[in-house]
Design a protein around this motif. Sequence first.
Motif, PDB file in Angstrom:
ATOM      1  N   LYS A   4       0.823  -1.208   0.000  1.00  0.00           N
ATOM      2  CA  LYS A   4       0.000   0.000   0.000  1.00  0.00           C
ATOM      3  C   LYS A   4       0.859   1.260   0.000  1.00  0.00           C
ATOM      4  O   LYS A   4       0.504   2.260  -0.634  1.00  0.00           O
ATOM      5  CB  LYS A   4      -0.928  -0.004   1.220  1.00  0.00           C
ATOM      6  CG  LYS A   4      -1.968  -1.115   1.186  1.00  0.00           C
ATOM      7  CD  LYS A   4      -2.908  -1.018   2.384  1.00  0.00           C
ATOM      8  CE  LYS A   4      -3.981  -2.104   2.322  1.00  0.00           C
ATOM      9  NZ  LYS A   4      -4.904  -2.034   3.495  1.00  0.00           N
ATOM     10  N   ASN A   5       1.953   1.225   0.736  1.00  0.00           N
ATOM     11  CA  ASN A   5       2.882   2.354   0.775  1.00  0.00           C
ATOM     12  C   ASN A   5       4.289   1.844   0.462  1.00  0.00           C
ATOM     13  O   ASN A   5       5.147   1.752   1.338  1.00  0.00           O
ATOM     14  CB  ASN A   5       2.857   3.031   2.150  1.00  0.00           C
ATOM     15  CG  ASN A   5       1.506   3.615   2.466  1.00  0.00           C
ATOM     16  OD1 ASN A   5       1.025   4.497   1.779  1.00  0.00           O
ATOM     17  ND2 ASN A   5       0.879   3.099   3.533  1.00  0.00           N
ATOM     18  N   PRO A   6       4.532   1.484  -0.788  1.00  0.00           N
ATOM     19  CA  PRO A   6       5.809   0.849  -1.124  1.00  0.00           C
ATOM     20  C   PRO A   6       6.992   1.805  -1.012  1.00  0.00           C
ATOM     21  O   PRO A   6       6.881   2.998  -1.296  1.00  0.00           O
ATOM     22  CB  PRO A   6       5.601   0.400  -2.574  1.00  0.00           C
ATOM     23  CG  PRO A   6       4.586   1.346  -3.121  1.00  0.00           C
ATOM     24  CD  PRO A   6       3.671   1.667  -1.973  1.00  0.00           C
ATOM     25  N   VAL A   7       8.109   1.248  -0.565  1.00  0.00           N
ATOM     26  CA  VAL A   7       9.386   1.958  -0.579  1.00  0.00           C
ATOM     27  C   VAL A   7      10.172   1.417  -1.769  1.00  0.00           C
ATOM     28  O   VAL A   7      10.342   0.202  -1.902  1.00  0.00           O
ATOM     29  CB  VAL A   7      10.162   1.743   0.732  1.00  0.00           C
ATOM     30  CG1 VAL A   7      11.541   2.387   0.651  1.00  0.00           C
ATOM     31  CG2 VAL A   7       9.378   2.296   1.908  1.00  0.00           C
ATOM     32  N   MET A   8      10.639   2.314  -2.628  1.00  0.00           N
ATOM     33  CA  MET A   8      11.347   1.879  -3.825  1.00  0.00           C
ATOM     34  C   MET A   8      12.859   1.824  -3.573  1.00  0.00           C
ATOM     35  O   MET A   8      13.383   2.611  -2.779  1.00  0.00           O
ATOM     36  CB  MET A   8      11.051   2.814  -4.996  1.00  0.00           C
ATOM     37  CG  MET A   8       9.559   2.972  -5.283  1.00  0.00           C
ATOM     38  SD  MET A   8       8.691   1.396  -5.492  1.00  0.00           S
ATOM     39  CE  MET A   8       9.372   0.863  -7.064  1.00  0.00           C
ATOM     40  N   GLU A   9      13.507   0.902  -4.248  1.00  0.00           N
ATOM     41  CA  GLU A   9      14.953   0.737  -4.123  1.00  0.00           C
ATOM     42  C   GLU A   9      15.608   0.966  -5.475  1.00  0.00           C
ATOM     43  O   GLU A   9      15.220   0.375  -6.476  1.00  0.00           O
ATOM     44  CB  GLU A   9      15.280  -0.657  -3.613  1.00  0.00           C
ATOM     45  CG  GLU A   9      16.774  -0.919  -3.432  1.00  0.00           C
ATOM     46  CD  GLU A   9      17.055  -2.329  -2.949  1.00  0.00           C
ATOM     47  OE1 GLU A   9      17.507  -2.484  -1.805  1.00  0.00           O
ATOM     48  OE2 GLU A   9      16.807  -3.275  -3.719  1.00  0.00           O
ATOM     49  N   ILE A  10      16.614   1.840  -5.498  1.00  0.00           N
ATOM     50  CA  ILE A  10      17.377   2.116  -6.713  1.00  0.00           C
ATOM     51  C   ILE A  10      18.659   1.297  -6.647  1.00  0.00           C
ATOM     52  O   ILE A  10      19.375   1.338  -5.637  1.00  0.00           O
ATOM     53  CB  ILE A  10      17.724   3.609  -6.828  1.00  0.00           C
ATOM     54  CG1 ILE A  10      16.454   4.462  -6.784  1.00  0.00           C
ATOM     55  CG2 ILE A  10      18.519   3.905  -8.091  1.00  0.00           C
ATOM     56  CD1 ILE A  10      16.723   5.942  -6.593  1.00  0.00           C
ATOM     57  N   MET A  11      18.961   0.581  -7.708  1.00  0.00           N
ATOM     58  CA  MET A  11      20.203  -0.185  -7.758  1.00  0.00           C
ATOM     59  C   MET A  11      21.081   0.360  -8.880  1.00  0.00           C
ATOM     60  O   MET A  11      20.619   0.546 -10.008  1.00  0.00           O
ATOM     61  CB  MET A  11      19.936  -1.667  -7.993  1.00  0.00           C
ATOM     62  CG  MET A  11      21.201  -2.523  -7.905  1.00  0.00           C
ATOM     63  SD  MET A  11      20.879  -4.297  -7.876  1.00  0.00           S
ATOM     64  CE  MET A  11      20.318  -4.547  -9.557  1.00  0.00           C
ATOM     65  N   VAL A  12      22.341   0.648  -8.549  1.00  0.00           N
ATOM     66  CA  VAL A  12      23.298   1.215  -9.492  1.00  0.00           C
ATOM     67  C   VAL A  12      24.484   0.268  -9.590  1.00  0.00           C
ATOM     68  O   VAL A  12      24.953  -0.257  -8.572  1.00  0.00           O
ATOM     69  CB  VAL A  12      23.783   2.613  -9.036  1.00  0.00           C
ATOM     70  CG1 VAL A  12      24.557   3.312 -10.148  1.00  0.00           C
ATOM     71  CG2 VAL A  12      22.627   3.471  -8.568  1.00  0.00           C
ATOM     72  N   GLN A  13      24.991   0.057 -10.779  1.00  0.00           N
ATOM     73  CA  GLN A  13      26.180  -0.774 -10.955  1.00  0.00           C
ATOM     74  C   GLN A  13      27.412  -0.096 -10.368  1.00  0.00           C
ATOM     75  O   GLN A  13      27.608   1.102 -10.555  1.00  0.00           O
ATOM     76  CB  GLN A  13      26.431  -1.034 -12.435  1.00  0.00           C
ATOM     77  CG  GLN A  13      25.592  -2.136 -13.028  1.00  0.00           C
ATOM     78  CD  GLN A  13      26.053  -2.468 -14.427  1.00  0.00           C
ATOM     79  OE1 GLN A  13      26.527  -1.612 -15.157  1.00  0.00           O
ATOM     80  NE2 GLN A  13      25.930  -3.717 -14.814  1.00  0.00           N
ATOM     81  N   GLY A  14      28.227  -0.878  -9.670  1.00  0.00           N
ATOM     82  CA  GLY A  14      29.507  -0.374  -9.178  1.00  0.00           C
ATOM     83  C   GLY A  14      29.416   0.253  -7.799  1.00  0.00           C
ATOM     84  O   GLY A  14      28.332   0.499  -7.266  1.00  0.00           O
ATOM     85  N   PRO A  15      30.573   0.540  -7.190  1.00  0.00           N
ATOM     86  CA  PRO A  15      30.614   1.223  -5.884  1.00  0.00           C
ATOM     87  C   PRO A  15      30.401   2.717  -6.075  1.00  0.00           C
ATOM     88  O   PRO A  15      31.356   3.473  -6.280  1.00  0.00           O
ATOM     89  CB  PRO A  15      32.025   0.896  -5.369  1.00  0.00           C
ATOM     90  CG  PRO A  15      32.836   0.691  -6.621  1.00  0.00           C
ATOM     91  CD  PRO A  15      31.917   0.161  -7.666  1.00  0.00           C
ATOM     92  N   GLN A  16      29.176   3.187  -5.996  1.00  0.00           N
ATOM     93  CA  GLN A  16      28.826   4.559  -6.380  1.00  0.00           C
ATOM     94  C   GLN A  16      28.335   5.384  -5.193  1.00  0.00           C
ATOM     95  O   GLN A  16      27.486   6.271  -5.352  1.00  0.00           O
ATOM     96  CB  GLN A  16      27.756   4.534  -7.487  1.00  0.00           C
ATOM     97  CG  GLN A  16      28.124   3.711  -8.699  1.00  0.00           C
ATOM     98  CD  GLN A  16      29.299   4.276  -9.472  1.00  0.00           C
ATOM     99  OE1 GLN A  16      29.778   5.364  -9.157  1.00  0.00           O
ATOM    100  NE2 GLN A  16      29.777   3.564 -10.469  1.00  0.00           N
ATOM    101  N   LYS A  17      28.855   5.117  -3.994  1.00  0.00           N
ATOM    102  CA  LYS A  17      28.401   5.829  -2.803  1.00  0.00           C
ATOM    103  C   LYS A  17      28.545   7.334  -2.955  1.00  0.00           C
ATOM    104  O   LYS A  17      27.605   8.098  -2.669  1.00  0.00           O
ATOM    105  CB  LYS A  17      29.223   5.361  -1.593  1.00  0.00           C
ATOM    106  CG  LYS A  17      28.917   6.108  -0.304  1.00  0.00           C
ATOM    107  CD  LYS A  17      29.978   5.822   0.749  1.00  0.00           C
ATOM    108  CE  LYS A  17      31.309   6.444   0.356  1.00  0.00           C
ATOM    109  NZ  LYS A  17      32.337   6.308   1.404  1.00  0.00           N
ATOM    110  N   ASP A  18      29.699   7.803  -3.397  1.00  0.00           N
ATOM    111  CA  ASP A  18      29.941   9.245  -3.498  1.00  0.00           C
ATOM    112  C   ASP A  18      29.022   9.898  -4.522  1.00  0.00           C
ATOM    113  O   ASP A  18      28.512  11.002  -4.300  1.00  0.00           O
ATOM    114  CB  ASP A  18      31.409   9.512  -3.863  1.00  0.00           C
ATOM    115  CG  ASP A  18      32.362   9.074  -2.761  1.00  0.00           C
ATOM    116  OD1 ASP A  18      31.912   9.002  -1.603  1.00  0.00           O
ATOM    117  OD2 ASP A  18      33.535   8.800  -3.046  1.00  0.00           O
ATOM    118  N   ALA A  19      28.783   9.231  -5.641  1.00  0.00           N
ATOM    119  CA  ALA A  19      27.895   9.784  -6.664  1.00  0.00           C
ATOM    120  C   ALA A  19      26.467   9.889  -6.137  1.00  0.00           C
ATOM    121  O   ALA A  19      25.759  10.865  -6.418  1.00  0.00           O
ATOM    122  CB  ALA A  19      27.935   8.920  -7.924  1.00  0.00           C
TER     123      ALA A  19
END
Length: 648
Positions: free
Chosen positions: A606-621
């Motif tokens: 009902k109130n979904p939380v979405m997850e974004i997945m990015v290739q690579g170690p992209q913490k700083d970006a």
Amino acid sequence: MFKKKPSIKPLAPLRSSDRRRTADQIIADYDLKIPIEDEVSPEEKAASTAKHTELRNSLLPDNAQSARFTTTHGPDLKKVSGTVYVGSHAGEEQRVLWVKIEERMYPTVYTLWHNPDILPLLHTHPPVVQKLQGGADLMTPGLAGGPPFPSKAKKGSITAIASTESPSVPIVVGVCEIDISALQQVQGTKGHAVQTIHWCGDELWAWSSSGKPGGAAPKRLDGWDEHTEEDEMVEKTEKMGLEDEEEDGGVALGGDEPAMQKTSERIDYVEGEDTPTQLEADADEREMTTNEIDEAFRKAFFYGVHHHVTINKDLPTHGLQFPLSQSFVMSNLVQPFLPAFTSSQSNSLQIKKTSWKNIKKFLKSLDKEKVLRCKDRDGNEVVVQDIDFTDRAVVDFAPYRLPKKETAAGASVGRGGKASTTVDESDESIGQTLRVVSIYRPKEKFSPIFSVAKVGSKSYYTAAELRTLITTYIDSENLASPTNKRLVTVNPILANAVFDGTGALDKEVLAKGAVPRDALIDRIISSCAPFHAVLRNGASADAAKPKAGAAPKIRVLLETRSGNKTVTKVSGVEAYHVPPQPLADELRKACAGSTSVDQLVGSSPKNPVMEIMVQGPQKDAVIRALERRGVHRTWVEVADKTKKGKGR
């Protein structure tokens, strides 16, 4: 077998006697022994002995060391253990030269490159080689250059495999699963031919005591191709009819002509023109092969450099400011020049679908060709220090047709999504200002305290407002000590509502009949139900709809998938008025890799939380993109599961 990095214990030097004994056992097992006849002259016997010693040193140098290792292999992750033998030839890096598994010695490609013809050498086609280097076994239809095949390639024998493009350079070591020497034909056959054990590009090849990357395969070696000339091999390859086959994870090769090559022959590409309808229909017929995708990325890079040279002839370095980050190269020199005319091509033309798998290895391959010069930075990426603008591939480049900008933007963001190649400036979260406010709802037992302040029907208060209301109550009831304003007398209302006598502190306060003012205020606030509100662009807390609990943090998770691939997952951005899809689109361009947006596992439908997945170690970006949207770093929680015991 060594697709996953093995656990290797500390190396220990081999004693001279052990090294000689091991080398002699290898010579005997592989039938490499140089005969020493009894009835020969002393000079001939001495020369034969010297050759034997030379062979020993070539197989297992006198600086050899050994160590135990463990790894897992196969779909059931079967545990495999054994011994690695490490050494270095003159002027070269220390590498793993032999692997001993269940009392059997397997040479690595480094040993094969220094010891020609110690194994039977089979050949296969370049697209098949790419699959073998991904861990697949060689299927019988993928064999090239025969029949006849080497007489020693019998069932159970250790064999080497080379590409028909470089037939004298072994790049795979495996074990024959059938008697290949007895095959009369390969066309129309089925089944596994060779089980791969080790290949140029796996973790054993990449191991180095100094941390340097694996050594590149030579272009040609003498000794391995004495019986098969390259021209003869190419001629046989062209005459052979091959069938597509893929069985139980093995590899076969399709005989169709690459679609991009056919396309280049049919159409004289012109930059900027629209793509013909027929071309789009043809391109959608099948998914591009790895070879075609590799060639498309190479051509796109040369096109990008050629384009900069053409439009910036008079500028130093043609308008490029070195060093160039790998994301800049991908975003500005590669992606705009990929021939992605259709959705099928857009889905295929991704760096992860190339044989290099990531931009770092792609750039290093160009470095080996002397097209550019790059170096490692921070361990996870490379920077381009220089480009050879005079390279013939750049100077003689012939521009081809490119799709319109609006169609070229259709790079995949994962699982069927689409993304723009530019930042979506219509995203209203960009440039917003955010403020996180903690608010509280008093419990019913505190109503006598707050009713005195006549606050009306208001249900939620900030900590500052609660402090003011409690102070008003203290003053109205004259509870402050006349000798010390910091002490408050505990009346029956406070005793019943705040100090119920269940804890040691409560009993002490009730016995003394007084409590410090700050301790009383903190006790009441901590007993209220916590709520929070994320206020956007100066909005008032009174107009916000509070949410239960403390303000959640945006979670950035780095984890390893598929053995050694790092991905970055981002969740919880909705609470900070950040739409996930536009953020994913920006990260796809900034990180030069595919992204996906899916519902976080375990979140409410009902109130979904979405997850974004990015290739690579992209913490700083990710953090930079969030800061552009008003998210402070303290509201972001980073967890790094790629490093055991580390994370923040």
